[in-house]
Write an enzyme that holds these catalytic residues in place. Structure first.
Site, PDB file in Angstrom:
ATOM      1  N   LYS A 174     -20.638  36.083  -4.957  1.00  0.00           N
ATOM      2  CA  LYS A 174     -20.819  34.776  -4.320  1.00  0.00           C
ATOM      3  C   LYS A 174     -19.839  34.615  -3.176  1.00  0.00           C
ATOM      4  CE  LYS A 174     -19.434  30.617  -4.407  1.00  0.00           C
ATOM      5  NZ  LYS A 174     -19.651  30.368  -2.981  1.00  0.00           N
ATOM      6  N   GLU A 249      -7.066  35.685  -7.910  1.00  0.00           N
ATOM      7  CA  GLU A 249      -6.156  35.963  -6.788  1.00  0.00           C
ATOM      8  C   GLU A 249      -6.088  34.679  -5.978  1.00  0.00           C
ATOM      9  OE1 GLU A 249      -4.520  38.616  -6.640  1.00  0.00           O
ATOM     10  OE2 GLU A 249      -5.662  39.975  -7.904  1.00  0.00           O
ATOM     11  N   CYS A 283      -3.544  34.908   2.501  1.00  0.00           N
ATOM     12  CA  CYS A 283      -2.795  34.560   1.292  1.00  0.00           C
ATOM     13  C   CYS A 283      -1.423  35.230   1.284  1.00  0.00           C
ATOM     14  CB  CYS A 283      -3.587  34.961   0.064  1.00  0.00           C
ATOM     15  SG  CYS A 283      -4.126  36.666   0.131  1.00  0.00           S
ATOM     16  N   GLU A 380       1.018  25.834   0.789  1.00  0.00           N
ATOM     17  CA  GLU A 380       0.327  26.848   1.591  1.00  0.00           C
ATOM     18  C   GLU A 380      -0.411  26.138   2.724  1.00  0.00           C
ATOM     19  OE1 GLU A 380      -3.192  28.790  -0.073  1.00  0.00           O
ATOM     20  OE2 GLU A 380      -2.349  30.693   0.566  1.00  0.00           O
TER      21      GLU A 380
END
Ligand code: NAD
Length: 476
Positions: A174, A249, A283, A380
């Site tokens: 997906k 992750e 990331c 983040e």
């Protein structure tokens, strides 16, 4: 170039059951360029059933050498279509074409690695106390759902699909709503390379529409997810209902640590791309920099000079290093962080503004004097923003480095080997680079500590994660 516009299910193109579409906008031009079918809950059910059939009717029992050959054939197809994959990646997320070509090649390399692994992967024999004979089996799980983000759509799709397939599972991929094109191309090319129908299927669609159905389907045995910590947490909650296997992750807020004894000039020249590459939507972005005070001023000067030289612009040009952010919403989200910094009197050494051109561009931004309690330090940002701070002693610096819920990646720069090893042990992250910014190696495990994730992608660790471990004892 033909754009994939439908779901890739059961070995062919299919329309979505509910007739929904995703409108894709080229982030470099702000123009809508294609509508892609968006899967519905009914499509999830059909794809899972097809995957289960494919698994039971041959894929799980295929001779390893045959599986190896098929995955090599997929890799060859990906190499033949490397340019097309790169152009699709550029179109849907604005990735600079040179990076997109590298990442298309990385995807092929991932398939090569796991093709080779198929025939070198297995269980152990164990000297158990009762005598007799004891051995372990690594068995495939069945249907794996691989849910991937928009920042590295093609390589992440490959590094989930390839080890899962190599271990004998069937995969439903997906992609993120913003970036379905390269995943669909992967499904098509893998099928052309000889993967049987149902072994690798691709369901574009919004996470809020089909995410729960995919994660909670009883025949889906494992969910392998890369994305935000927030969605990862939701998947973990849903998976707990039937103790589904998961790997996550997630986000990061990684440090870049520069000691005065390092070749700090080299560190300063190379560090801008450790945070600004992929326009900061990475990331592993080293978004918190710690520089020893005695070289701080010189380092910052060089770092800013190197940042100003970065080529921001049209992703179609070979020389472009930074493209646009992926969407208007993503740019607004990053600007929200910058507005917060401005209100708090943070120093902007460069960037922070939109260039005049069309597209969701934002100049790479260097911040000083960000306090450890502020959003720009703690959260983040997922955009081209770095905060740099000086440090005086190693122990205090390491406490600040680890004072974050994240633990994905990081770099340490020093010429003192003992210090390098001491710091590498002390930083709480799943991957760390010494005198380098390289975090991802096909052959090595990749993943996070703390809220950066669970489980590992890449290397043999990923393949283990797509198997159940069975112990068999044979009495004397
Ligand atoms: P996201 O969490 O919004 O989406 C990731 C994927 O999850 C997409 O395919 C999305 O459609 C799907 N999704 C959304 N809601 C869902 C739900 N309820 N159930 C199931 N699936 C759902 O993340 P994003 O914005 O696409 O990507 C950015 C994030 O990904 C950042 O936080 C970044 O740090 C992280 N990321 C982590 C890694 C890593 O390896 N650690 C790599 C790349 C990106």
């Amino acid at each position: 170039m033909q754009l994939p516009e439908r779901l890739f299910v059961d070995g062919g193109w299919k329309d979505a059951a509910g007739g929904r579409r995703l409108s894709l906008v080229n982030p470099a031009t702000e123009e809508t360029f294609v509508d892609v079918a968006a899967a519905d809950v009914a499509d999830v059910g059909a794809a899972v059933e097809s995957a289960q059939r494919a698994w039971e009717s041959g894929w799980r029992d295929l001779a390893p050498a045959k599986r190896e050959a098929l995955l090599h054939a997929v890799a060859r197809k990906l190499r033949e279509h490397q340019e097309e994959i790169a152009q699709l990646e550029r179109l849907h997320i604005g990735k600079p074409i040179a990076d997109a070509r590298d990442e298309a090649g990385l995807g092929a390399r991932v398939f090569e690695f796991y093709a080779g692994a198929v025939t070198k992967f297995g269980g152990q024999t164990l000297p158990v106390g009762r005598g007799g004979f004891d051995f372990t089996l690594r068995q495939s799980m069945g249907v794996v759902a691989a849910i991937v983000p928009w920042n590295f759509p093609f390589p992440i799709a490959c590094w989930k699909a390839a080890p899962a397939l190599a271990a004998g599972n069937c995969v439903i991929l997906k992609p993120a709503s913003l970036s379905p094109l390269t995943a669909l191309k992967l499904g098509q090319l893998a099928h052309e390379a000889g993967l049987p129908p149902g072994v690798l299927q691709v369901l574009p669609g919004s996470g809020s529409t089909i995410g729960d159905a995919l994660v909670t389907h009883p025949l889906v045995r494992k969910v392998s997810f890369t994305g935000s910590t927030e969605v990862g947490r939701r998947i973990m909650e849903l998976a707990s209902r039937d103790i589904k296997r998961i790997s996550l992750e997630l986000g990061g807020k990684s440090p870049n640590i520069v000691f005065a004894d390092a070749d700090w000039q080299r560190a300063a020249e190379s560090s801008p791309m450790s945070v600004f590459a992929n326009t900061g939507q990475d990331c592993c972005a080293r978004s918190r920099m710690f520089v020893e005070r005695s070289v701080f001023e010189g380092f910052v000067e060089r770092f800013v000079a190197a940042t100003r030289k970065l080529i921001v612009g049209d992703p179609a040009k070979d020389e472009t290093q930074l493209g646009p952010l992926v969407s208007a919403g993503q740019r607004e989200s990053v600007e929200g962080f910058l507005n917060d910094a401005k209100v708090r009197g943070t120093r902007f050494l460069c960037g922070g503004v939109r260039p005049a051109s069309k597209g969701f561009f934002l100049e790479p931004t260097v911040l000083l004097d960000v306090k450890p309690t502020e959003r720009c330090w703690r959260e983040e940002i997922f955009g081209p923003v770095v905060a740099i701070t000086p440090f005086d002693d190693e122990a205090t610096m390491l406490r600040e480095v680890n004072d974050t819920p994240y633990g994905l990646s990081g770099s340490v720069w020093t010429s003192n080997l003992s210090r390098a090893l001491r710091v590498a042990r002390a930083v709480q992250s799943g991957v760390l680079s010494i005198n380098s910014h390289s975090s991802v190696h096909v052959e090595a495990p990749f993943g996070g500590f703390k809220q950066s994730g669970l489980g590992r992608d890449l290397g043999m660790a990923a393949m283990e994660g797509y198997t159940e471990l069975k112990n068999v004892y044979v009495g004397e």
